[in-house]
Design a protein around this motif. Structure first.
Motif, PDB file in Angstrom:
ATOM      1  N   ALA A   1      11.499  78.427  24.680  1.00  0.00           N
ATOM      2  CA  ALA A   1      12.202  78.395  26.070  1.00  0.00           C
ATOM      3  C   ALA A   1      11.564  78.705  27.820  1.00  0.00           C
ATOM      4  O   ALA A   1      10.405  78.721  27.177  1.00  0.00           O
ATOM      5  N   GLY A   2      12.014  77.630  28.153  1.00  0.00           N
ATOM      6  CA  GLY A   2      11.712  77.890  29.378  1.00  0.00           C
ATOM      7  C   GLY A   2      10.215  76.311  29.267  1.00  0.00           C
ATOM      8  O   GLY A   2       9.647  75.568  30.360  1.00  0.00           O
ATOM      9  N   CYS A   3      10.174  75.771  28.089  1.00  0.00           N
ATOM     10  CA  CYS A   3       9.961  74.430  28.303  1.00  0.00           C
ATOM     11  C   CYS A   3      10.453  72.844  28.686  1.00  0.00           C
ATOM     12  O   CYS A   3      10.363  71.457  27.614  1.00  0.00           O
ATOM     13  N   THR A   4      10.528  72.950  30.047  1.00  0.00           N
ATOM     14  CA  THR A   4      11.879  72.095  30.189  1.00  0.00           C
ATOM     15  C   THR A   4      10.307  70.745  31.417  1.00  0.00           C
ATOM     16  O   THR A   4      10.411  70.108  31.205  1.00  0.00           O
ATOM     17  N   GLY A   5       9.315  71.769  31.531  1.00  0.00           N
ATOM     18  CA  GLY A   5       7.815  70.892  32.516  1.00  0.00           C
ATOM     19  C   GLY A   5       8.147  70.691  33.682  1.00  0.00           C
ATOM     20  O   GLY A   5       7.319  69.883  34.454  1.00  0.00           O
ATOM     21  N   ASP A   6       9.187  71.064  34.406  1.00  0.00           N
ATOM     22  CA  ASP A   6       9.611  71.202  35.993  1.00  0.00           C
ATOM     23  C   ASP A   6       9.062  72.599  36.224  1.00  0.00           C
ATOM     24  O   ASP A   6       8.705  71.999  38.101  1.00  0.00           O
ATOM     25  N   SER A   7       8.794  73.509  36.205  1.00  0.00           N
ATOM     26  CA  SER A   7       8.814  74.363  37.245  1.00  0.00           C
ATOM     27  C   SER A   7       6.736  74.212  37.597  1.00  0.00           C
ATOM     28  O   SER A   7       6.601  75.278  38.374  1.00  0.00           O
ATOM     29  N   SER A   8       6.280  73.563  36.319  1.00  0.00           N
ATOM     30  CA  SER A   8       4.773  74.140  36.724  1.00  0.00           C
ATOM     31  C   SER A   8       3.941  73.654  36.802  1.00  0.00           C
ATOM     32  O   SER A   8       3.043  73.441  37.967  1.00  0.00           O
ATOM     33  N   GLU A   9       4.582  72.104  37.547  1.00  0.00           N
ATOM     34  CA  GLU A   9       3.915  70.561  38.467  1.00  0.00           C
ATOM     35  C   GLU A   9       4.725  70.088  39.241  1.00  0.00           C
ATOM     36  O   GLU A   9       5.747  69.535  39.472  1.00  0.00           O
ATOM     37  N   LEU A  10       4.371  71.174  39.946  1.00  0.00           N
ATOM     38  CA  LEU A  10       5.013  70.501  41.050  1.00  0.00           C
ATOM     39  C   LEU A  10       4.542  69.494  42.615  1.00  0.00           C
ATOM     40  O   LEU A  10       3.290  69.531  41.811  1.00  0.00           O
ATOM     41  N   GLU A  11       5.258  68.627  43.438  1.00  0.00           N
ATOM     42  CA  GLU A  11       4.862  67.534  43.816  1.00  0.00           C
ATOM     43  C   GLU A  11       4.444  67.344  44.787  1.00  0.00           C
ATOM     44  O   GLU A  11       5.730  68.270  46.003  1.00  0.00           O
ATOM     45  N   LYS A  12       3.362  66.973  45.365  1.00  0.00           N
ATOM     46  CA  LYS A  12       2.818  66.993  46.590  1.00  0.00           C
ATOM     47  C   LYS A  12       3.385  66.053  47.362  1.00  0.00           C
ATOM     48  O   LYS A  12       4.198  65.160  47.145  1.00  0.00           O
ATOM     49  N   ILE A  13       3.611  66.286  48.533  1.00  0.00           N
ATOM     50  CA  ILE A  13       4.476  65.662  49.320  1.00  0.00           C
ATOM     51  C   ILE A  13       3.017  64.798  50.671  1.00  0.00           C
ATOM     52  O   ILE A  13       2.398  65.426  50.194  1.00  0.00           O
ATOM     53  N   PRO A  14       3.699  63.362  50.258  1.00  0.00           N
ATOM     54  CA  PRO A  14       2.245  62.536  50.480  1.00  0.00           C
ATOM     55  C   PRO A  14       1.828  62.663  51.959  1.00  0.00           C
ATOM     56  O   PRO A  14       2.843  63.503  52.888  1.00  0.00           O
ATOM     57  N   GLU A  15       0.560  62.054  52.442  1.00  0.00           N
ATOM     58  CA  GLU A  15       0.266  62.488  53.675  1.00  0.00           C
ATOM     59  C   GLU A  15       0.966  61.359  54.420  1.00  0.00           C
ATOM     60  O   GLU A  15       1.484  60.573  54.195  1.00  0.00           O
ATOM     61  N   PHE A  16       1.931  61.666  55.497  1.00  0.00           N
ATOM     62  CA  PHE A  16       2.731  61.308  56.697  1.00  0.00           C
ATOM     63  C   PHE A  16       2.612  61.050  57.738  1.00  0.00           C
ATOM     64  O   PHE A  16       1.349  61.547  58.249  1.00  0.00           O
ATOM     65  N   THR A  17       2.457  60.061  58.127  1.00  0.00           N
ATOM     66  CA  THR A  17       2.497  60.206  60.403  1.00  0.00           C
ATOM     67  C   THR A  17       4.240  59.439  60.209  1.00  0.00           C
ATOM     68  O   THR A  17       4.614  58.972  60.061  1.00  0.00           O
ATOM     69  N   VAL A  18       4.918  59.806  60.701  1.00  0.00           N
ATOM     70  CA  VAL A  18       6.655  59.840  61.711  1.00  0.00           C
ATOM     71  C   VAL A  18       6.503  59.379  62.941  1.00  0.00           C
ATOM     72  O   VAL A  18       5.327  60.091  63.820  1.00  0.00           O
TER      73      VAL A  18
ATOM     74  N   THR B   1       7.767  59.624  66.442  1.00  0.00           N
ATOM     75  CA  THR B   1       8.829  60.464  67.962  1.00  0.00           C
ATOM     76  C   THR B   1       9.141  59.091  69.124  1.00  0.00           C
ATOM     77  O   THR B   1       8.503  57.986  69.058  1.00  0.00           O
ATOM     78  N   GLU B   2      10.055  59.402  70.072  1.00  0.00           N
ATOM     79  CA  GLU B   2       9.124  58.368  71.095  1.00  0.00           C
ATOM     80  C   GLU B   2       8.397  58.383  72.386  1.00  0.00           C
ATOM     81  O   GLU B   2       8.508  57.128  72.358  1.00  0.00           O
ATOM     82  N   ASP B   3       7.903  59.441  71.901  1.00  0.00           N
ATOM     83  CA  ASP B   3       6.614  59.177  72.600  1.00  0.00           C
ATOM     84  C   ASP B   3       5.104  60.234  72.478  1.00  0.00           C
ATOM     85  O   ASP B   3       4.695  60.767  72.454  1.00  0.00           O
ATOM     86  N   ALA B   4       5.595  60.499  70.529  1.00  0.00           N
ATOM     87  CA  ALA B   4       4.423  60.777  70.055  1.00  0.00           C
ATOM     88  C   ALA B   4       4.578  60.963  68.162  1.00  0.00           C
ATOM     89  O   ALA B   4       5.348  59.964  68.284  1.00  0.00           O
ATOM     90  N   THR B   5       3.341  61.115  67.198  1.00  0.00           N
ATOM     91  CA  THR B   5       3.664  61.304  66.044  1.00  0.00           C
ATOM     92  C   THR B   5       3.498  62.080  65.585  1.00  0.00           C
ATOM     93  O   THR B   5       3.577  63.794  66.112  1.00  0.00           O
ATOM     94  N   ILE B   6       3.936  62.682  64.254  1.00  0.00           N
ATOM     95  CA  ILE B   6       3.876  64.201  63.832  1.00  0.00           C
ATOM     96  C   ILE B   6       3.435  63.278  62.541  1.00  0.00           C
ATOM     97  O   ILE B   6       4.202  62.294  62.083  1.00  0.00           O
ATOM     98  N   SER B   7       2.813  64.479  62.223  1.00  0.00           N
ATOM     99  CA  SER B   7       2.117  64.186  60.580  1.00  0.00           C
ATOM    100  C   SER B   7       2.135  65.350  60.139  1.00  0.00           C
ATOM    101  O   SER B   7       2.724  66.604  60.021  1.00  0.00           O
ATOM    102  N   ASN B   8       1.648  65.340  58.736  1.00  0.00           N
ATOM    103  CA  ASN B   8       1.899  66.688  57.755  1.00  0.00           C
ATOM    104  C   ASN B   8       1.170  68.096  58.712  1.00  0.00           C
ATOM    105  O   ASN B   8       1.216  69.386  57.642  1.00  0.00           O
ATOM    106  N   ASN B   9      -0.188  67.536  59.058  1.00  0.00           N
ATOM    107  CA  ASN B   9      -0.719  68.722  59.951  1.00  0.00           C
ATOM    108  C   ASN B   9      -0.559  69.663  60.594  1.00  0.00           C
ATOM    109  O   ASN B   9      -0.151  70.492  61.159  1.00  0.00           O
ATOM    110  N   ASP B  10       0.712  69.002  61.719  1.00  0.00           N
ATOM    111  CA  ASP B  10       2.157  69.585  62.403  1.00  0.00           C
ATOM    112  C   ASP B  10       1.925  70.528  61.155  1.00  0.00           C
ATOM    113  O   ASP B  10       3.166  71.396  62.201  1.00  0.00           O
ATOM    114  N   PHE B  11       2.789  70.515  60.428  1.00  0.00           N
ATOM    115  CA  PHE B  11       3.458  71.150  59.254  1.00  0.00           C
ATOM    116  C   PHE B  11       2.453  72.243  58.600  1.00  0.00           C
ATOM    117  O   PHE B  11       2.482  73.160  57.351  1.00  0.00           O
ATOM    118  N   ALA B  12       0.877  72.250  58.650  1.00  0.00           N
ATOM    119  CA  ALA B  12      -0.061  73.204  57.748  1.00  0.00           C
ATOM    120  C   ALA B  12       0.158  74.701  57.520  1.00  0.00           C
ATOM    121  O   ALA B  12       0.708  75.536  58.509  1.00  0.00           O
TER     122      ALA B  12
END
Length: 184
Positions: A17-34, A36-47
């Motif tokens: 029971a519980g051996c599905t392997g999905d709860s213990s291994e969370l996947e990190k969102i990769p570093e990103f920069t996107v 906007t019309e006048d700036a950039t947004i990155s992971n740091n903006d959501f720290a």
């Protein structure tokens, strides 16, 4: 006799029971920069903040608009980053601000008439965040916890606009992202 067999099977399977392997291994969102019309947004903006990423496109209508409005209806003030999967800065002549306006106008004839306070952005061609996340079509919503882990990925629409069952599902995913941060 049948009851004993079933009981024996349950006892033998209990350790699995519980051996599905999905709860213990969370996947990190990769570093990103996107962009906007006048700036950039990155992971740091959501720290240290839980947030939601909506991968959409300027041309995506009702399903994408439903998701964006339902997010706000379920959790008013929810922290949302909308990312266009379009590589072009202005696909079909539609700028990010025009896109945001059209999304906000979507429910003007409905009872809610919301204005969404979301950041609308597009992928940076030098670092395609959508591709890095394995997004191959718009309409994907990702809930991220305060540690930067993906907690839930929704492919396609959550459901009908302002439908209580739909709003409850979204709220549950948001609460999981908030609570999941405490488990890490």
């Amino acid at each position: 006799m049948m009851q004993r067999c079933l009981l024996a099977i349950l006892v033998l399977l209990a350790p699995l029971a519980g051996c599905t392997g999905d709860s213990s291994e969370l996947e990190k969102i990769p570093e990103f920069t996107v962009l906007t019309e006048d700036a950039t947004i990155s992971n740091n903006d959501f720290a240290n903040q839980a947030f939601v990423i909506v991968f959409s496109a300027q041309w995506c209508g009702t399903p994408c608009h439903n998701n964006m409005h339902n997010l706000n209806l379920s959790v008013p003030g929810i922290n949302v980053l909308v990312v266009s999967t379009d590589i072009d800065a202005e696909p079909n002549g539609v700028t990010l601000s025009m896109w945001k306006d059209s999304v906000n106008e979507y429910d003007d004839d409905k009872e809610q008439n919301q204005t969404l306070d979301y950041s609308f952005s597009r992928v940076d061609t030098s670092q395609n965040f959508a591709s890095d996340m394995g997004i191959d079509s718009p309409g994907t919503v990702i809930f991220v916890d305060t540690q930067g882990n993906e907690r839930h990925r929704q492919l396609g629409t959550f459901g009908a606009y302002n439908d209580q069952a739909t709003l409850d599902v979204i709220k549950g995913h948001w609460e999981d992202a908030l609570l999941g941060s405490l488990e890490v």
